[in-house]
Enzyme design. Sequence first.
Site, PDB file in Angstrom:
ATOM      1  N   GLY A  77       0.913  -1.248   0.006  1.00 30.34           N
ATOM      2  CA  GLY A  77       0.119   0.107  -0.064  1.00 30.34           C
ATOM      3  C   GLY A  77       0.790   1.162   0.127  1.00 30.34           C
ATOM      4  O   GLY A  77       2.130   1.253   0.611  1.00 30.34           O
ATOM      5  N   SER A 127       2.429  -1.536  -4.456  1.00 31.03           N
ATOM      6  CA  SER A 127       1.028  -1.019  -4.679  1.00 31.03           C
ATOM      7  C   SER A 127       0.514  -1.104  -6.177  1.00 31.03           C
ATOM      8  O   SER A 127       1.029  -0.869  -6.988  1.00 31.03           O
ATOM      9  CB  SER A 127       1.070   0.355  -4.065  1.00 31.03           C
ATOM     10  N   PRO A 162      -9.631  12.477   1.015  1.00 34.13           N
ATOM     11  CA  PRO A 162     -10.698  13.524   1.602  1.00 34.13           C
ATOM     12  C   PRO A 162     -11.376  14.541   0.746  1.00 34.13           C
ATOM     13  O   PRO A 162     -12.394  14.706   0.975  1.00 34.13           O
ATOM     14  CB  PRO A 162      -9.885  14.087   2.747  1.00 34.13           C
ATOM     15  N   THR A 178      -2.844  -1.767   3.539  1.00 29.69           N
ATOM     16  CA  THR A 178      -3.684  -1.834   2.136  1.00 29.69           C
ATOM     17  C   THR A 178      -5.078  -1.118   2.201  1.00 29.69           C
ATOM     18  O   THR A 178      -6.017  -1.442   1.306  1.00 29.69           O
ATOM     19  CB  THR A 178      -3.764  -3.518   1.985  1.00 29.69           C
ATOM     20  N   CYS A 182     -17.885   5.488   8.047  1.00 28.07           N
ATOM     21  CA  CYS A 182     -17.057   6.622   7.572  1.00 28.07           C
ATOM     22  C   CYS A 182     -18.302   7.715   7.449  1.00 28.07           C
ATOM     23  O   CYS A 182     -18.737   8.188   6.304  1.00 28.07           O
ATOM     24  CB  CYS A 182     -16.569   6.318   6.256  1.00 28.07           C
ATOM     25  N   GLY A 217      -7.642  10.216   8.454  1.00 21.82           N
ATOM     26  CA  GLY A 217      -6.165  10.370   7.948  1.00 21.82           C
ATOM     27  C   GLY A 217      -5.259  10.706   8.968  1.00 21.82           C
ATOM     28  O   GLY A 217      -4.076   9.949   8.599  1.00 21.82           O
ATOM     29  N   CYS A 267      -9.484  17.293  12.856  1.00 20.38           N
ATOM     30  CA  CYS A 267     -10.327  17.013  11.824  1.00 20.38           C
ATOM     31  C   CYS A 267     -10.996  18.059  11.278  1.00 20.38           C
ATOM     32  O   CYS A 267     -11.295  19.130  12.337  1.00 20.38           O
ATOM     33  CB  CYS A 267     -11.339  15.834  11.979  1.00 20.38           C
ATOM     34  N   LYS A 327     -10.287  23.704   5.378  1.00 20.19           N
ATOM     35  CA  LYS A 327     -10.154  22.245   4.768  1.00 20.19           C
ATOM     36  C   LYS A 327      -9.355  22.482   3.260  1.00 20.19           C
ATOM     37  O   LYS A 327      -8.570  21.582   2.960  1.00 20.19           O
ATOM     38  CB  LYS A 327     -11.833  21.562   4.202  1.00 20.19           C
TER      39      LYS A 327
HETATM   40  C1  LIG Z   1     -14.696  10.110   0.863  1.00 22.62           C
HETATM   41  C2  LIG Z   1     -13.693   9.886   2.030  1.00 22.62           C
HETATM   42  C3  LIG Z   1     -13.510  11.098   2.688  1.00 22.62           C
HETATM   43  C4  LIG Z   1     -12.835  11.210   3.986  1.00 22.62           C
HETATM   44  N1  LIG Z   1     -12.484  12.354   4.527  1.00 22.62           N
HETATM   45  C5  LIG Z   1     -11.673  12.467   5.224  1.00 22.62           C
HETATM   46  C6  LIG Z   1     -11.342  13.656   6.003  1.00 22.62           C
HETATM   47  O1  LIG Z   1     -11.782  14.730   5.781  1.00 22.62           O
HETATM   48  N2  LIG Z   1     -10.327  13.606   6.958  1.00 22.62           N
HETATM   49  C7  LIG Z   1      -9.566  12.473   7.126  1.00 22.62           C
HETATM   50  O2  LIG Z   1      -8.685  12.576   8.302  1.00 22.62           O
HETATM   51  N3  LIG Z   1      -9.969  11.494   6.881  1.00 22.62           N
HETATM   52  C8  LIG Z   1     -10.917  11.364   5.788  1.00 22.62           C
HETATM   53  N4  LIG Z   1     -10.958   9.932   5.120  1.00 22.62           N
HETATM   54  C9  LIG Z   1     -10.410   8.900   5.481  1.00 22.62           C
HETATM   55  C10 LIG Z   1      -8.903   8.670   4.808  1.00 22.62           C
HETATM   56  O3  LIG Z   1      -9.108   8.864   3.813  1.00 22.62           O
HETATM   57  C11 LIG Z   1      -8.234   7.419   5.393  1.00 22.62           C
HETATM   58  O4  LIG Z   1      -8.106   7.516   6.706  1.00 22.62           O
HETATM   59  C12 LIG Z   1      -6.957   7.213   4.722  1.00 22.62           C
HETATM   60  O5  LIG Z   1      -7.197   7.336   3.219  1.00 22.62           O
HETATM   61  C13 LIG Z   1      -6.341   5.901   5.275  1.00 22.62           C
HETATM   62  O6  LIG Z   1      -5.090   5.814   4.556  1.00 22.62           O
HETATM   63  P1  LIG Z   1      -4.537   4.337   4.240  1.00 22.62           P
HETATM   64  O7  LIG Z   1      -3.337   4.174   3.904  1.00 22.62           O
HETATM   65  O8  LIG Z   1      -4.824   3.248   5.679  1.00 22.62           O
HETATM   66  O9  LIG Z   1      -5.518   3.761   3.202  1.00 22.62           O
HETATM   67  P2  LIG Z   1      -5.809   3.986   1.672  1.00 22.62           P
HETATM   68  O10 LIG Z   1      -5.725   5.511   1.592  1.00 22.62           O
HETATM   69  O11 LIG Z   1      -7.195   3.579   1.462  1.00 22.62           O
HETATM   70  O12 LIG Z   1      -4.487   3.339   0.791  1.00 22.62           O
HETATM   71  C14 LIG Z   1      -4.684   2.073   0.933  1.00 22.62           C
HETATM   72  C15 LIG Z   1      -3.476   1.762  -0.233  1.00 22.62           C
HETATM   73  O13 LIG Z   1      -3.411   0.311  -0.464  1.00 22.62           O
HETATM   74  C16 LIG Z   1      -2.998  -0.125  -1.742  1.00 22.62           C
HETATM   75  N5  LIG Z   1      -3.674  -1.475  -1.818  1.00 22.62           N
HETATM   76  C17 LIG Z   1      -4.991  -1.823  -1.783  1.00 22.62           C
HETATM   77  N6  LIG Z   1      -5.031  -3.334  -2.206  1.00 22.62           N
HETATM   78  C18 LIG Z   1      -3.637  -3.531  -2.222  1.00 22.62           C
HETATM   79  C19 LIG Z   1      -2.937  -4.888  -2.712  1.00 22.62           C
HETATM   80  N7  LIG Z   1      -3.731  -6.011  -2.926  1.00 22.62           N
HETATM   81  N8  LIG Z   1      -1.656  -4.893  -2.615  1.00 22.62           N
HETATM   82  C20 LIG Z   1      -0.986  -3.715  -2.543  1.00 22.62           C
HETATM   83  N9  LIG Z   1      -1.381  -2.518  -2.050  1.00 22.62           N
HETATM   84  C21 LIG Z   1      -2.807  -2.383  -2.231  1.00 22.62           C
HETATM   85  C22 LIG Z   1      -4.070   0.943  -2.513  1.00 22.62           C
HETATM   86  O14 LIG Z   1      -3.944   1.097  -3.652  1.00 22.62           O
HETATM   87  C23 LIG Z   1      -3.572   2.149  -1.632  1.00 22.62           C
HETATM   88  O15 LIG Z   1      -2.342   2.734  -1.929  1.00 22.62           O
HETATM   89  C24 LIG Z   1     -11.956   9.888   4.058  1.00 22.62           C
HETATM   90  C25 LIG Z   1     -12.229   8.544   3.361  1.00 22.62           C
HETATM   91  C26 LIG Z   1     -13.193   8.786   2.451  1.00 22.62           C
HETATM   92  C27 LIG Z   1     -13.377   7.534   1.786  1.00 22.62           C
END
Ligand SMILES: Cc1cc2nc3c(=O)[nH]c(=O)nc-3n(C[C@H](O)[C@H](O)[C@H](O)COP(=O)(O)OP(=O)(O)OC[C@H]3O[C@@H](n4cnc5c(N)ncnc54)[C@H](O)[C@@H]3O)c2cc1C
Length: 405
Positions: A8, A36, A45, A107, A162, A315, A351, A386
């Site tokens: 990821g 990834s 976000p 991931t 969410c 995030g 946030c 924001k």
């Molecule tokens: C619509 C929306 C709005 C949001 N707004 C906010 C906000 O305003 N403020 C806030 O703090 N948070 C917000 N969030 C939450 C925030 O986006 C998440 O906390 C953050 O994206 C989490 O990061 P992450 O790296 O754990 O996961 P992700 O960002 O989902 O990243 C996952 C990674 O894993 C990779 N991956 C997936 N499957 C595989 C695989 N099989 N092999 C290798 N890699 C893989 C993907 O390609 C990606 O690179 C929001 C979420 C959504 C959906």
Amino acid sequence: MKNIVILGSNFAGYTAALQLRKKLKRKSEYQITVISPTHDFLYVPSLIWVPFGRRKIEDIRFDLRPIFNKKGIHFIQKMAEQIDPDTNTVYIEGGEKINYEYLVIATGVKMNFNIVDGLKPEDHKINNIVIPKLAMKTLEKFEELVKDPGPVIVGATQGASCMGAAYEYLFNMDKELRRRKVRDKVKLYWITPEPYLGNFGIDGMPGGEKMLKLFMKMYNIEWITDASIEKIETDKIILKDGRELPYKMAMLMPPFEGADVMKASTKLVDAKGFVETKPSYQHITYDNVFAAGLAVQVKPPFEIKSTPFGVPKTGFPSDVTGKIVAKNIARIINGKTKLYEKEWGKIPALCIMDAGHKEVYLFANHLFKPRQFAIMLPNIFNDFGKILLEKYFIWKNKRGLAWLP
Ligand SMILES: Cc1cc2nc3c(=O)[nH]c(=O)nc-3n(C[C@H](O)[C@H](O)[C@H](O)COP(=O)(O)OP(=O)(O)OC[C@H]3O[C@@H](n4cnc5c(N)ncnc54)[C@H](O)[C@@H]3O)c2cc1C
């Protein structure tokens, strides 16, 4: 060379990779490898703004490869398919496999559209904003709605976590319908599994429920809390209590579960595909496996008495856990036995919620209660905070400065 493999490359994985690079000297015997399926960083976000044309996908993503190249991080643009933690092996699409000394799982999640019939994108009933492709479809549907207005339902299904993003989308929907001069032709509903408005899956914030009720009344939005959906039909959503809500357009946040690779790696995850870790984000059984961000299992710290819902993983904690994991792997490599620990619920809450015409800042010393400090501050004049946060986050990560707060 020994391999530290990171699965990821978004908030948690990218931060972990860059922090590890910083902590381990370049000439160390360890190779950092990120796997990834995409070479882009996506500022998730801002997806709430895509359906209203306030952002294009190109505005909120950037190519990670130049930074990985510059930092000497090996990048494999492929999907991981399975992990065998007994042999320290990651199986990658195309029949390849890679061995690791240490593994970081970042991931993210996969949406569980099976929670209610009719929710899947291929059913063409309900819109979604969690991934770029679906947010773009929501933009198309919104444009159709403006031409031919009718009732709109926004919310989250039972089991969702969410809710914050769905609230933001709701208030942006109201704002944009007003700007396009069709708000009077649209009945707007908010449905949520939360027991009260502004619970957010963290048992609320001081004054939050009152503030959200005020916004709902001010913008003429009807709301239903503790809502559980029975059925989604082409023109109406039927709740388990028998209420029927008509819609022309609907956006519902589904529950999340672990990515496919994690669901296939049964030795590492719970029934939903989330990685169970210690407060050091080290796996409960496999000491050389760590997890960060959405991939981590986080249980609600309170009893849910009615409609089920989950804890939001935003995030900031994703970034923080990416940093903790990097710090702890570097500690182990440097011969230290005491790892840094910070339970998810004890990470501060930071946030900004875009409420359409205004925004609300949420600050607390802990995500979960008990908290010694928690405040929700409305900025009634604009929603610049924001935007500034988005610009800052993309700026720092484009430059590989993931160590900045
Ligand atoms: C619509 C929306 C709005 C949001 N707004 C906010 C906000 O305003 N403020 C806030 O703090 N948070 C917000 N969030 C939450 C925030 O986006 C998440 O906390 C953050 O994206 C989490 O990061 P992450 O790296 O754990 O996961 P992700 O960002 O989902 O990243 C996952 C990674 O894993 C990779 N991956 C997936 N499957 C595989 C695989 N099989 N092999 C290798 N890699 C893989 C993907 O390609 C990606 O690179 C929001 C979420 C959504 C959906």
